[in-house]
Design an enzyme around this catalytic site. Structure first.
Site, PDB file in Angstrom:
ATOM      1  N   TYR A 142       0.829  -1.217   0.000  1.00  0.00           N
ATOM      2  CA  TYR A 142       0.000   0.000   0.000  1.00  0.00           C
ATOM      3  C   TYR A 142       0.862   1.266   0.000  1.00  0.00           C
ATOM      4  CZ  TYR A 142      -3.938  -3.080   1.219  1.00  0.00           C
ATOM      5  OH  TYR A 142      -4.882  -4.072   1.226  1.00  0.00           O
ATOM      6  N   LYS A 191       3.575 -15.414   2.545  1.00  0.00           N
ATOM      7  CA  LYS A 191       3.456 -16.172   1.286  1.00  0.00           C
ATOM      8  C   LYS A 191       4.874 -16.487   0.831  1.00  0.00           C
ATOM      9  CE  LYS A 191       0.939 -17.684  -2.205  1.00  0.00           C
ATOM     10  NZ  LYS A 191       0.175 -18.943  -2.048  1.00  0.00           N
ATOM     11  N   ASP A 223      -2.884 -18.066   2.113  1.00  0.00           N
ATOM     12  CA  ASP A 223      -4.062 -18.720   1.520  1.00  0.00           C
ATOM     13  C   ASP A 223      -4.617 -19.785   2.451  1.00  0.00           C
ATOM     14  OD1 ASP A 223      -1.587 -19.811   0.965  1.00  0.00           O
ATOM     15  OD2 ASP A 223      -2.038 -20.435  -1.079  1.00  0.00           O
ATOM     16  N   ASP A 247      -5.120  -6.659   6.135  1.00  0.00           N
ATOM     17  CA  ASP A 247      -6.326  -5.929   5.736  1.00  0.00           C
ATOM     18  C   ASP A 247      -7.434  -6.931   5.407  1.00  0.00           C
ATOM     19  OD1 ASP A 247      -8.081  -4.030   4.851  1.00  0.00           O
ATOM     20  OD2 ASP A 247      -6.956  -3.466   3.067  1.00  0.00           O
ATOM     21  N   ASP A 251     -10.776  -8.331   8.038  1.00  0.00           N
ATOM     22  CA  ASP A 251     -12.193  -8.193   7.671  1.00  0.00           C
ATOM     23  C   ASP A 251     -12.890  -9.555   7.713  1.00  0.00           C
ATOM     24  OD1 ASP A 251     -12.007  -5.505   7.359  1.00  0.00           O
ATOM     25  OD2 ASP A 251     -12.871  -5.444   5.349  1.00  0.00           O
TER      26      ASP A 251
END
Ligand code: NAD
Length: 358
Positions: A142, A191, A223, A247, A251
């Site tokens: 980001y 990852k 994942d 992020d 959620d």
């Protein structure tokens, strides 16, 4: 202990919910012999109305000079048309940047009394959901370079994902310290089968783990983590991960626990001065009607005691009082269920205070 708390009531339901959290803090102070001093800070729409700026410099200063900041929520329709840099939410971004809070910590906890509100199967929920996601907040993809250009006649977009070991180490420490204050288990999510930044992440986490022999470190690919959160969330205590993975996972995690009005959060940086706020917004649709659920804010105050003031017993006492309130069948409108007694914001505060004891 004496602590100075900067208090941002903000807009919409902000003042109503913060008032209930302050009443709870006052009772904690009386029960445990502490002094909490409050400094009012204007931020958001109310600051735009009063000062023409969503976070004037002197307001930010009050926050950075405090021992921690308690925030309700900011924003509302009235300020939707003001220009970008002057919007209420810009005040919040400037506050986070000004306080240097690089770690966002969001608990995913299901109250057994509200388990029916979870979209997960009862058999999974009954095993318990109680973990925290520690998300790196001011680095990673980001904050890398973003560019779109034509390469050989084809529009091509590039987003840079960069972490250095210092950035990883500082968020890693928050992860280990958080695990140390909870169940002592930390899951580092990355990852590393594909990304270099993740391989460095994993290496730094393992190096750090030598300094925290009391914390059990495990690794998980992002994942797989997304699947495990819905398959068996009871396995997690603390998850530490980079900005974008955090992020998305946070959620997902808040969704499995039910109502938005119940969830607190903390953001921390290099010092113990943190920013504590519920995850919801200013709920203009119910503002000023005594309908808001103040529990997300009350639990944010409990997080402040636990993570910034090193007052775990006091934090436990607040969480016990909230649990007793739910046990006794009281609910604000957002979590109202069959056979329960509906209460307003103020009465919710009264009932939690009645149940708050050492
Ligand atoms: P919201 O979270 O304010 O409201 C969404 C829905 O949830 C509404 O129906 C609301 O009534 C309900 N709700 C939220 N909190 C509740 C509570 N404590 N008790 C009972 N019900 C509750 O989201 P929104 O409507 O998208 O945004 C409203 C304003 O809040 C906007 O201006 C937005 O920019 C701002 N906002 C601020 C923050 C913040 O201050 N951190 C975060 C998100 C949104």
């Amino acid at each position: 202990m004496t602590k100075n708390i900067a208090v941002i009531r903000g807009d919409g339901i902000g003042p109503e919910i913060v008032d209930q959290a302050l009443r709870v803090l006052d009772k904690i102070a009386a029960l445990y012999g502490h002094t909490f001093q409050y400094t009012d800070v204007d931020m958001g729409g109310c600051a735009i109305d009063k000062w023409g700026d969503p976070l004037p410099e002197e307001m930010l200063k009050k926050c950075t000079e405090s021992d921690s900041v308690l925030l309700g929520a900011v924003g509302g329709e009235k300020w939707n048309d003001v220009p970008g840099p002057m919007r209420p939410e810009k005040g919040l971004l400037r506050l986070r940047a000004g306080m240097g809070v690089y770690s966002n910590n969001r608990p995913a906890k299901i109250w057994p009394q509200l388990s029916a509100a979870s979209p997960l199967k009862k058999a999974i929920v009954d095993k318990g959901i109680d973990f925290i996601i520690v998300r790196e907040l001011i680095g990673g993809i980001y904050f890398g370079e973003h560019k779109t250009r034509d390469i050989d006649g084809v529009a091509t977009a590039i987003d840079e994902l960069k972490y250095d070991e210092k950035e990883i180490e500082r968020i890693g420490r928050i992860g280990f310290e958080t695990a140390r204050k909870r169940g002592g288990r930390l899951c580092s999510v990355e990852k590393s089968n594909v990304l270099d930044s993740s391989r460095l992440w994993k290496k730094v986490m393992h190096r750090l783990s030598e300094e925290y022999p009391d914390v059990e470190l495990s690794d998980m690919l992002v994942d797989n983590c997304a699947m495990q959160i819905v398959k068996d969330p009871s396995q997690f205590d603390v998850i530490v991960t980079e900005n974008m993975f955090g992020d998305i996972l946070s959620d997902e995690a808040s969704m499995i626990t039910g109502s938005i009005g119940m969830i607190p959060s903390s953001s921390l940086g290099a010092t113990s001065c943190g920013l504590y706020e519920p995850i919801h917004g200013s709920a203009p649709d119910i503002a000023g009607k005594d309908l808001a659920n103040p529990i997300g804010t009350i639990l944010s105050a409990a997080m402040m005691l636990r993570f910034s003031f090193d007052m775990p017993e006091e934090a436990d006492a607040i969480e016990r009082a909230v649990s007793a309130y739910l046990d006794d069948g009281y609910r604000t409108g957002d979590i109202m269920g069959e056979g329960m007694t509906q209460v307003g914001c103020r009465q919710c505060g009264d009932l939690i205070l009645e149940r708050l004891s050492k």
